[in-house]
Design a protein around this motif. Structure first.
Motif, PDB file in Angstrom:
ATOM      1  N   GLN A   1     -10.973   1.927   1.470  1.00 13.84           N
ATOM      2  CA  GLN A   1      -9.678   2.398   1.748  1.00 13.84           C
ATOM      3  C   GLN A   1      -8.870   1.014   1.422  1.00 13.84           C
ATOM      4  N   LEU A   2      -7.731   1.233   1.203  1.00 12.14           N
ATOM      5  CA  LEU A   2      -6.714   0.264   0.802  1.00 12.14           C
ATOM      6  C   LEU A   2      -5.865  -0.039   1.991  1.00 12.14           C
TER       7      LEU A   2
ATOM      8  N   GLY B   1      -6.110  -5.744   1.840  1.00  9.19           N
ATOM      9  CA  GLY B   1      -6.981  -5.380   0.323  1.00  9.19           C
ATOM     10  C   GLY B   1      -7.958  -4.203   0.788  1.00  9.19           C
ATOM     11  N   ASN B   2      -9.077  -4.076   0.043  1.00 12.97           N
ATOM     12  CA  ASN B   2      -9.842  -2.993   0.158  1.00 12.97           C
ATOM     13  C   ASN B   2     -10.773  -3.373   1.477  1.00 12.97           C
TER      14      ASN B   2
ATOM     15  N   SER C   1     -10.571   4.335  -3.658  1.00  9.52           N
ATOM     16  CA  SER C   1     -10.037   3.785  -2.469  1.00  9.52           C
ATOM     17  C   SER C   1      -8.945   4.759  -1.709  1.00  9.52           C
TER      18      SER C   1
ATOM     19  N   VAL D   1       0.782  -1.147   0.081  1.00  8.73           N
ATOM     20  CA  VAL D   1      -0.032   0.147  -0.014  1.00  8.73           C
ATOM     21  C   VAL D   1       0.755   1.310   0.187  1.00  8.73           C
TER      22      VAL D   1
ATOM     23  N   LEU E   1      -5.832   5.836  -0.230  1.00 10.79           N
ATOM     24  CA  LEU E   1      -4.275   5.096  -0.082  1.00 10.79           C
ATOM     25  C   LEU E   1      -3.745   5.735   1.120  1.00 10.79           C
TER      26      LEU E   1
END
Length: 911
Positions: free
Chosen positions: A485-486, A490-491, A538, A389, A540
C-alpha cells in the motif's frame, strides 16, 4: 416435438422462477437448443401463445362514458335547481345551470380518457423489432412474432423485446430503472440466483421494455406478452379502478344531506303556510319553490371549479403540474406520502463523500457533479495539494475513467456512468481536470470493466514518459491484486485488515465503494492484457460514493412531519443505502427497514399491522408497492405516492394522489398519475400540500358563507308564517337575493391566500364530514343574526308607517348588506379580520362587494326593477338602518370567533 413436450413448455412459461434455473434445465423445459427454434416450431408456438403484444383493456363506449359523468348527487341537485328555475320562467338562470352541468360532465369525460392513456403508454414500450436465431440463422423479425424458446441477440442500444433468461453475456449493462427503481444500470451475468431474489437482483434476466446501455448478450425467451413483467404491470393497471377523492366523497354526502333538509324544510313551510295560516296554496307553492331554488347550492360547483383551477395555477408556478382537478384538494388531506428515493429525495447525482488512504481519512463536501468543494480531515479543511497519495488516488479516478463531465448552460452534466462522473467531479475539486490530466498522462491502452473480473485498468505515460497502470473496481478484487500500500512514507506492506475494516465502515453507511491501486510498470507486450494486471499493485485508496439528499428535501420532510404527515421511502435500491439516506432525511430513524423479500412473506393482515410502524421499504417490486398503498388506505390513510418508472404505475394509479416525475419519469408513470413534478423535487410536493390545504380551507369558507345566507332567508319566511306576519320577502325577491349574492360574493373566497400556520395543523381525518358540529353552530348563529336584522327592520318600518313595498325593499337590502359584511368575516374561519390584512387583504372580496352594492342601487332605484321586483327608492336615513342591520351580523360573527378562539374547541373547529 410431442404434445406432452408442448404442454410442458407451455406450463413452464407461466412460472416466475426462470432466474433460478440453470442452462440445461432452461433448454430442456423450453425444448430449444443453441441453434434456436425451427421456423415451423416457431409458427406452431405463435399459434399457441399468440403475438407478443399487450392486449388492450376493455373499455366503455364514449357515449356511455359521457352519460355516466352525470351520475353525481351534486349534478342532480343542479339539475333540480335548473328545473325549478325553468318552472319559474327564469330562463337565463336555467341556461346557466344546465351549462354548468354540461361543463362538469365534459371535464370528467376528458380526464377519464386521459387516464386510459397510461395503458397505451405501456404498450408503446415494447420493442418493434428483435434479432433472433432460427434454424441456426441470424434473422431480424417483428418483435410481436417472438415465442417462448426463441434465442434473442442483444446489443447496446436495443430495447429488450421479451423476458429473457441470459445464456451468454459480454459486458452487458441494462437500464432497468423503469422496472426496479435502481438508479444505476444493472450489470448482467448468466448465473442463476436464489428463487426468492428480488427483481433487481436477478442478474441472469433481461426484462421486456428495458434498455441495453452497454455490451452484448444472448438470451432465451421465457415469457411474452401478458406473461412478462411488463405484462403483469399492465394487468395490474387494468384491474385498478380510480378512487373517489375525499372532497368528492364529502360533497356527495353533503349534497344528499342538504337535499333531504331542503325537501323537509319546504314541506314544513308549505304545510304551515296553508294549514296553520290559511295562505293560498298557489302563493305558498311559489314561495316554497323560491326558497328551494335559493337553498340549492348551485354556486358550489362553480366555486369548486374556480378554487381548484386557481390552485392548479399556483401549483404550476411551483413546478407541480396537476392532471386531474380534484387532486388539488386531495393533496391537502394527505396523511402519508410514499416517496421514491433516487432523484426525488436525492439529487440523482453521485458524489464522493470520503476518500480513505493508508494514513489519513479525507471527507469531501460539495454535492452533485459541480467540481466545487473542500477536503477536510477530522472536520478541519486542509490543502489537498499537501497530500501526494490523495492526489495520486484522485488522479487514478480521473484517468481510469470513460465518462465525460460537461458544463451546459451553467449546469454540470455527466456523459456515461454516474459513478465515473462523481470521480471526475472529485478531480475537479482537487484541480485535476479530465482534459489536463489526459494531456499530461495520455492513455496508451485499457481493459474495460466487465462483471466477470470486476475492475477496469488503464495504461498511461506520465510527464517523464514513465509507464503507469491504474486499476479501479470492487474493493475485495483490488485487494487481491495488491501486495503493498502507498502511504505518506512511500510503499508499505499491505494491511488487508485495515482496508477491510474501512470498507465495512463505508458500506455500513450505505455508500457505494470503489478501490484504486497502481503500479509503475510497463506491460509485457504491446498492450495491456490480464497477465499485466493480476498482481503487483500498491493500494491507493477506498472511495465512498453516495447520491446525496437534496437540501430542500430535508427541509420539506421536516415540514411534512410538522404538518402531521408521515413520509415513507419506497425504493428499488438496497436497504443499507435507503437507511443511510433516510437517516440524513429523518425518515425511519431508529426503525427497521423492510425489504421486498420480507414483504413477500407477509399476508395482508400482517402488512396492515406493520405498515404504519415502518418508514423505509427497499427492493420493492411493483406488486409490493401496490400492496403497501392498499394497506395504508385500508388503515384509513390518504396516500400520495411518487414514482417515475413503469413499476410505479399501478401504485400511482391506486394512490389517492399519484405523483410522477416530469424530468426522468416514463410516460406510463405520468399518464397513471394525478400530478407531475416538473423538477422531480420532493420539496415541490410539500408546497403542493400547502396549496391543497388552502384550497380546502377556501371551500369550507364558501360553504360557511353560503349556508347562513340561504338559512337567513328561509328563517325570515318561516318566522313570518309561524307568527302570522306579512311575508317580508316575495318569491321573486328571494331569487334576486340568491342570484346577486350567493355566487358573485362567494366566488371571491376562491382567491383567498393560505392562512398562517396552515402547515402546523394535523391532517384532517379522512372520514370527516364537510359539516362539523362547529359548522352547524356557525350556520345557525349567522342565520339567526341575519333574520333578526332583516325581519326586525321590516317590522320596525311597518310599525312606523312605511309602505309594504318600502319595508320589503329595506328587508332585501338588509339581507344583502348582512351578506356583504359577513363575506369579510368569512375570510378567516376563526381569525379576526379587524386588521388591515383582514379588511383589505383580498381585493377580489372588495371588488365583489362593490359590484354587489352597485346591483343593489340598481335594484332600489331603477324603475324597471320596481315593476319586476316591487322595490322602491330609499332615503339616506333608511340606508343607515340597512347598514346597521348588516353590522349586526359582522359584530356578532367577530364576537363568536373570539369566543371560539379562547376555548378548547378552537383546534377542532379549525380542522
Amino acid at each position: 416435438m410431442t404434445d406432452d413436450g408442448n404442454k410442458t413448455a407451455g406450463q413452464a412459461t407461466q412460472k416466475q422462477d426462470w432466474h433460478a434455473v440453470n442452462h440445461e434445465d432452461l433448454e430442456r423445459r423450453l425444448s430449444t437448443g443453441s441453434a434456436g427454434l425451427a421456423e415451423t416450431e416457431a409458427a406452431r408456438r405463435l399459434a399457441e401463445y399468440g403475438f407478443n403484444r399487450l392486449a388492450p383493456p376493455k373499455r366503455q363506449g364514449p357515449l356511455l362514458r359521457f352519460v355516466l359523468q352525470f351520475h353525481n348527487i351534486l349534478l342532480y341537485v343542479m339539475l333540480g335547481a335548473a328545473l325549478i328555475t325553468a318552472l319559474l320562467g327564469h330562463w337565463v338562470d336555467t341556461a346557466v345551470l344546465f351549462g354548468a352541468v354540461l361543463i362538469n360532465a365534459i371535464i370528467g369525460f376528458i380526464q377519464e380518457g386521459k387516464a386510459e392513456a397510461a395503458l397505451d403508454s405501456i404498450r408503446s414500450l415494447l420493442s418493434a423489432h428483435a434479432t433472433v436465431l432460427r434454424d441456426g440463422v441470424r434473422r431480424e423479425i417483428d418483435a410481436a412474432e417472438l415465442v417462448p424458446g426463441d434465442i434473442v441477440l442483444l446489443a447496446s442500444g436495443d430495447r429488450v423485446p421479451a423476458d429473457l433468461r441470459l445464456i451468454e453475456v459480454k459486458d452487458l449493462k441494462v437500464e432497468e430503472a423503469t422496472l426496479t427503481g435502481e438508479s444505476m444500470p444493472a450489470s448482467k451475468t448468466t448465473d442463476a440466483v436464489d428463487l426468492d431474489a428480488s427483481l433487481g437482483d436477478r442478474h441472469g434476466m433481461a426484462y421486456s421494455g428495458t434498455l441495453v446501455v452497454y455490451g452484448q448478450a444472448r438470451g432465451i425467451v421465457v415469457a411474452t406478452a401478458g406473461d412478462t413483467e411488463l405484462g403483469r404491470i399492465n394487468q395490474m393497471l387494468s384491474s385498478i379502478r380510480n378512487l373517489s377523492t375525499p372532497l368528492l366523497r364529502q360533497v356527495d354526502r353533503f349534497g344528499r344531506m342538504l337535499a333531504l333538509v331542503i325537501l323537509a324544510f319546504c314541506a314544513l313551510t308549505f304545510l304551515l303556510g296553508t294549514g296553520l295560516r290559511g295562505l293560498p296554496a298557489a302563493d305558498m307553492f311559489m314561495m316554497v319553490v323560491a326558497l328551494a331554488a335559493s337553498a340549492i347550492p348551485e354556486g358550489l360547483p362553480a366555486l369548486m371549479t374556480v378554487t381548484l383551477a386557481l390552485g392548479v395555477q399556483r401549483m404550476a408556478r411551483r413546478n407541480a403540474i396537476i392532471r386531474r382537478l380534484p387532486a388539488v384538494e386531495t393533496l391537502g388531506s394527505v396523511t402519508v406520502i410514499c416517496s421514491d428515493k433516487t432523484g426525488t429525495l436525492t439529487r440523482n447525482e453521485m458524489t464522493v463523500q470520503r476518500v480513505v488512504c493508508a494514513d489519513q481519512i479525507f471527507d469531501v463536501d460539495g454535492v452533485g457533479y459541480a467540481p466545487q468543494g473542500n477536503v477536510s480531515i477530522a472536520e478541519s479543511v486542509v490543502d489537498p495539494a499537501q497530500y501526494s497519495v490523495l492526489n495520486l488516488a484522485v488522479r487514478a479516478g480521473v484517468l481510469c475513467n470513460d465518462g465525460r463531465l460537461r458544463q451546459i448552460d451553467g449546469q454540470w452534466h455527466i456523459e456515461g456512468d454516474p459513478t465515473e462522473g462523481a470521480l471526475l467531479a472529485l478531480g475537479g475539486k482537487l484541480g485535476l481536470t479530465q482534459d489536463e490530466s489526459n494531456a499530461a498522462w495520455p492513455r496508451q491502452d485499457s481493459i474495460p470493466f466487465e462483471s466477470e473480473h470486476r475492475f477496469m485498468a488503464t495504461l498511461h505515460k506520465d510527464t517523464e514518459a514513465q509507464p503507469w497502470i491504474f486499476v479501479k473496481g470492487a474493493p475485495e478484487r483490488i485487494l487481491d491484486m495488491c501486495s503493498q500500500q502507498l502511504g505518506h512514507e512511500g510503499n508499505q506492506p499491505l494491511d488487508a485488515d485495515y482496508w477491510r475494516r474501512m470498507a465495512t465502515d463505508i458500506a455500513a453507511r450505505g455508500w457505494r465503494l470503489l478501490a484504486f491501486a497502481c503500479k509503475q510498470d510497463a506491460p509485457s507486450g504491446k498492450g495491456l492484457d490480464f497477465t499485466d494486471v493480476e498482481s503487483g499493485y500498491s493500494m491507493l485508496a477506498l472511495v465512498g460514493i453516495i447520491d446525496p439528499p437534496r437540501e430542500e428535501a430535508i427541509q420539506a420532510v421536516a415540514e411534512c412531519h410538522r404538518a402531521g404527515i408521515q413520509v415513507k421511502m419506497i425504493t428499488g435500491d438496497h436497504a443499507e443505502t435507503a437507511k443511510a439516506i433516510g437517516a440524513l432525511l429523518d425518515i425511519g430513524v431508529g426503525k427497521p427497514a423492510i425489504t421486498g423479500a420480507e414483504l413477500a412473506l407477509m399476508d395482508d393482515a400482517a402488512l396492515r399491522r406493520i405498515v404504519m410502524e415502518v418508514d423505509i421499504f427497499a427492493r420493492a417490486s411493483p406488486e409490493q408497492k401496490l400492496r403497501l398503498v392498499q394497506a395504508l388506505q385500508e388503515d384509513g390513510q390518504v396516500v400520495a405516492m411518487t414514482g417515475d418508472g413503469v413499476n410505479d404505475a399501478p401504485a400511482l394509479k391506486r394512490a389517492d394522489v399519484g405523483v410522477a416525475m416530469g424530468l426522468k419519469g416514463t410516460e406510463v408513470a405520468k399518464e397513471a398519475s394525478d400530478m407531475v413534478l416538473a423538477d422531480d423535487n420532493f420539496a415541490t410536493i410539500a408546497s403542493a400540500v400547502r396549496e391543497g390545504r388552502a384550497v380546502y380551507d377556501n371551500l369550507k369558507k364558501f360553504i360557511l358563507f353560503m349556508l347562513p345566507t340561504n338559512g337567513g332567508e328561509s328563517l325570515i319566511v318561516l318566522t313570518a308564517i309561524l307568527f302570522g306576519l306579512t311575508l317580508p320577502l316575495t318569491p321573486v325577491q328571494v331569487l334576486w337575493i340568491n342570484m346577486v349574492t350567493a355566487g358573485a360574493l362567494g366566488l371571491a373566497l376562491a382567491f383567498e391566500p393560505a392562512e398562517r400556520g396552515i402547515m402546523q395543523r394535523r391532517p384532517r381525518p379522512p372520514g370527516e364530514a364537510l359539516l362539523s358540529g362547529f359548522f352547524v353552530w356557525r350556520v345557525c348563529l349567522i342565520s339567526v343574526l341575519m333574520a333578526t336584522g332583516a325581519l326586525g327592520l321590516f317590522l320596525w318600518e311597518l310599525e312606523h308607517g312605511a309602505s309594504l313595498e318600502t319595508a320589503r325593499t329595506m328587508a332585501v337590502n338588509a339581507v344583502v348588506a348582512a351578506e356583504m359584511f359577513y363575506l369579510i368575516n368569512s375570510r378567516y374561519i376563526l381569525g379576526s379580520v379587524l386588521n388591515r390584512e383582514g379588511l383589505l387583504g383580498n381585493r377580489y372580496v372588495l371588488l365583489a362587494i362593490a359590484a354587489c352594492a352597485c346591483l343593489q342601487v340598481i335594484y332600489t332605484y331603477l324603475p324597471v326593477m320596481h315593476d319586476i321586483f316591487g322595490s322602491v327608492g330609499l332615503t339616506p336615513e333608511q340606508w343607515l338602518k340597512v347598514l346597521g342591520a348588516g353590522l349586526l351580523v359582522f359584530v356578532g360573527a367577530e364576537l363568536e370567533k373570539r369566543l371560539i378562539r379562547n376555548t378548547r374547541f378552537a383546534s377542532a373547529a379549525q380542522r
